[in-house]
Design a protein around this motif. Structure first.
Motif: not given
Ligand SMILES: Nc1ncnc2c1ncn2[C@@H]1O[C@H](COP(=O)(O)OP(=O)(O)OP(=O)(O)O)[C@@H](O)[C@H]1O
Ligand SMILES: [Mg+2]
Lengths: 281, 358
Positions: A211, A215, A255, A258
């Motif tokens: 993640l 990100d 998202a 994730s």
């Protein structure tokens, strides 16, 4: 465990968590965690939504077609996924042996190194990246996959070292000794006992690293743009050129991996061996 | 005879006793310094083939350290360890012919009971069929077949203990090592499990060394007991002898209960001196009527212990504790107390027992 005992345990937990204060706490949790998500979800399908109005003026899928129709996006998604996977792999290869050493051996500079890892994260990121960038210019790493990968791996070192180190340290030595006593070589002890027991912690670290890499925008932009664009860096371009509903759509897209990853890992981490393992000394 | 045959045979396996038999375990000159302190001090210990020996001693005397050196988890600074006349001190734990039951059982939580017990055989690259047979046989022996597919965390402490024992036995070790195997069990279960362990040990005729700090446990299951103190073995004898003929003052006070009085015993009376006399409470007899060599005594305190009472008696020469069954006297009662048997120690070593000089 049977379903019945599971349910009984859950209701017991609920009972012990009653009272007006915890009720209020629960409502606040929902508002703070789910509120922004709901707002994001609505916004992604809103025609427009301006301040005094309680709801959006109309519904549309236009923003989704803008994002999905963008041909650079496909590349960005591919880049992001590949880069995150590669980052986890490289980071694991470098950090897991280090984590094991931290957990099991006492050596000179051990403490300094562990604290140094934290210090790495304490620096303002941008300053660090600018320094790295000047170094990468000299090494011809600007705009290369290698350069971006190094930046991503650097960002995951803390997770990949600290969490697995704690997981390795939590494996009781007597379990390893019992395996040796049963006739296992040191390598076999690691494969059959230490690693499986530390696996939940390692999975958590892997998910967090994935993640973090997924990100990562600042460093990637600085080192990789414009040749290597990932979803977060692509977002800068998209957001600058389109209304902010596009950002909402993009957030949701960002998202998905994730959430998918967390759901997949959830079963392993919460329901699996971890919970059982720690009932035994 | 294989383990499976032994398990199914009903007669106890023949066991050579005493000096004539081959040596199951022979430890010579074992020495270990840890953190600058001598923890094990030139320790010798011989366990006969098929014998069950307890290593008994107070906390911190080095029992676990000794056991860990024998198992191969800790390298001794000096000394030799032989199992069936084969030197093993240079071998790693995985190559030694011994198997250990850990104090906390050390079952692998991510494996089921069968997997736990089968793991040592899997490492020996035995066939699937054979592993299955041997695991089943040993699980039947410890009465756990119904928990074959349970995870260790899902079974009780007593059952976990038996899995740990099964995992050690399935290796058919030449030497079985147990570190305080019963300390995590409640009192009732402890008695049952220690009988189970003894019974299985007898049936398989396996050379066994048990570490314990519980003297009752050691007394009830051992062929011989090695009493350890400060890294040394103080005495190594049969349980009864340990109690009736303790060679040192330490053993006498450590095993059972003892009236320890400085002085010596002359005609049933304590007279001041440099020696130490030890009198077992059951050797102090309290009667209401005067008798030969009894002296007047007053009951000071009566402590009930269930099936017997502990009575504190004040005589003009000493205060003595006695055990009494039946109706106890009351504090303040006057009568006569006689010392029927006593041990005399000079510089910590036994010199006379009863009234007989050694
Ligand atoms: N690694 C070590 N470093 C320094 N001292 C140690 C180490 N391991 C053990 N000791 C010391 O050695 C002594 C003997 O320890 P050991 O664990 O063998 O005792 P024990 O007889 O098994 O006691 P217990 O009945 O409490 O288990 C203790 O005083 C302990 O503090
Ligand atoms: Mg111990």
């Amino acid at each position: 465990m049977t379903m019945i005992t599971k349910r009984a345990r859950k209701s017991a937990a609920r009972l012990s968590f009653s009272g007006p204060l915890s009720g209020l706490f629960f409502v606040l949790m929902v508002v703070f965690i789910l509120g922004p998500l709901a707002w994001l979800g609505i916004r992604a399908f809103a025609e427009s939504w301006t301040f005094p109005n309680l709801g959006p003026d109309g519904w549309t899928l236009r923003w989704w077609s803008v994002v999905l129709g963008d041909e650079t996006l496909g590349r960005a998604v591919q880049n992001s996924l590949a880069l995150a996977a590669l980052t986890v792999l490289v980071s694991a290869c470098i950090c897991l042996p280090a984590a094991y050493a931290f957990a099991r051996y006492e050596f000179w500079g051990r403490r300094t190194f562990l604290i140094g890892l934290f210090a790495l994260n304490a620096f303002p990121k941008m300053g660090l990246y600018v320094t790295i960038a000047s170094l990468f210019y000299a090494l011809n790493l600007m705009g290369t996959v290698m350069g971006v990968l190094i930046v991503h791996v650097l960002g995951t070192v803390v997770f990949m070292t600290w969490i697995p180190a704690a997981a390795f340290a939590a494996v009781p030595r007597s379990l390893e000794e019992a395996a040796r006593d049963a006739g296992a070589t040191k390598l076999r002890v690691f494969i059959s006992v230490t690693f499986p027991l530390a696996l939940p912690g390692i999975l958590v670290a892997a998910v967090m690293s994935f993640l973090a890499s997924f990100d990562e925008a600042q460093g990637t932009y600085l080192i990789g743009a414009p040749d290597i664009m990932t979803m977060p860096t692509q977002m800068y371009t998209l957001v600058l050129n389109y209304p902010n509903q596009v950002a909402a759509v993009f957030s949701i897209l960002l998202a998905i991996p994730s959430v998918a990853l967390l759901l997949a890992a959830h079963k392993h981490i919460v329901g699996g061996t971890l919970a059982e393992g720690f009932q035994i000394k | 005879m294989t383990l499976i045959e032994k398990i199914h045979s009903t007669t106890p396996t023949h066991r050579e006793t005493d000096a004539g038999g081959s040596r199951g375990l022979r430890v010579r000159g074992l020495h270990k310094v840890l953190g600058g302190r001598t923890i094990i001090d030139n320790l010798d210990l011989t366990v006969q083939d098929g014998e069950l020996v307890s290593l008994l001693g107070p906390s911190g005397c080095g029992k676990t350290t000794t056991l860990r050196m024998i198992a191969g988890f800790l390298a001794p600074d000096a000394g030799s360890i032989q199992v069936h006349d084969r030197e093993v001190s240079a071998l790693g734990a995985e190559k030694r012919p011994s198997a250990m039951v850990f104090q906390n059982y050390a079952l692998w939580p991510h494996m089921t009971v069968v997997k736990n017990v089968g793991f040592p055989l899997k490492l020996r690259r035995l066939g699937k069929k054979e592993i299955e047979q041997r695991v089943d046989a040993v699980l039947a022996l410890v009465n756990l077949l119904h928990h074959k597919h349970s995870r260790p965390a899902r079974i009780s402490g007593g059952e976990q203990q038996r899995v740990a024992l099964a995992r050690a036995l399935v290796q058919e070790p030449e030497l079985l090592l147990l570190d305080e195997p019963l300390s995590n069990l409640d009192a009732k279960l402890r008695v049952k499990v220690r009988e189970d362990i003894r019974e299985i040990q007898q049936r398989l005729g396996i050379t066994t060394l048990i570490v314990t700090h519980d003297q009752e446990e050691a007394m009830s299951m051992s062929d011989r007991i090695a009493v350890m103190n400060a890294g040394k073995i103080e005495q190594f004898s049969r349980p009864a002898e340990l109690y009736s003929r303790p060679e040192t003052e330490f053993v006498a006070t450590f095993i059972g209960s003892l009236n320890r009085i400085e002085g010596s015993l002359v005609n049933g009376a304590v007279v001041p001196g440099d020696d130490v006399i030890g009198i077992r409470p059951e050797d102090v007899v309290f009667t209401l009527h005067a008798s030969f060599d009894a002296r007047p005594a007053v009951v000071e305190r009566v402590v009930p212990h269930g099936h017997f009472h502990e009575i504190y008696l004040k005589r003009d020469d000493a205060t003595l504790r006695a055990f009494a069954s039946g109706l106890p006297p009351a504090p303040g009662d006057r009568g006569h107390a006689a010392i029927q048997n006593a041990l005399t120690f000079r510089q910590g070593r036994l010199v006379t027992t009863g009234g007989v000089a050694l």
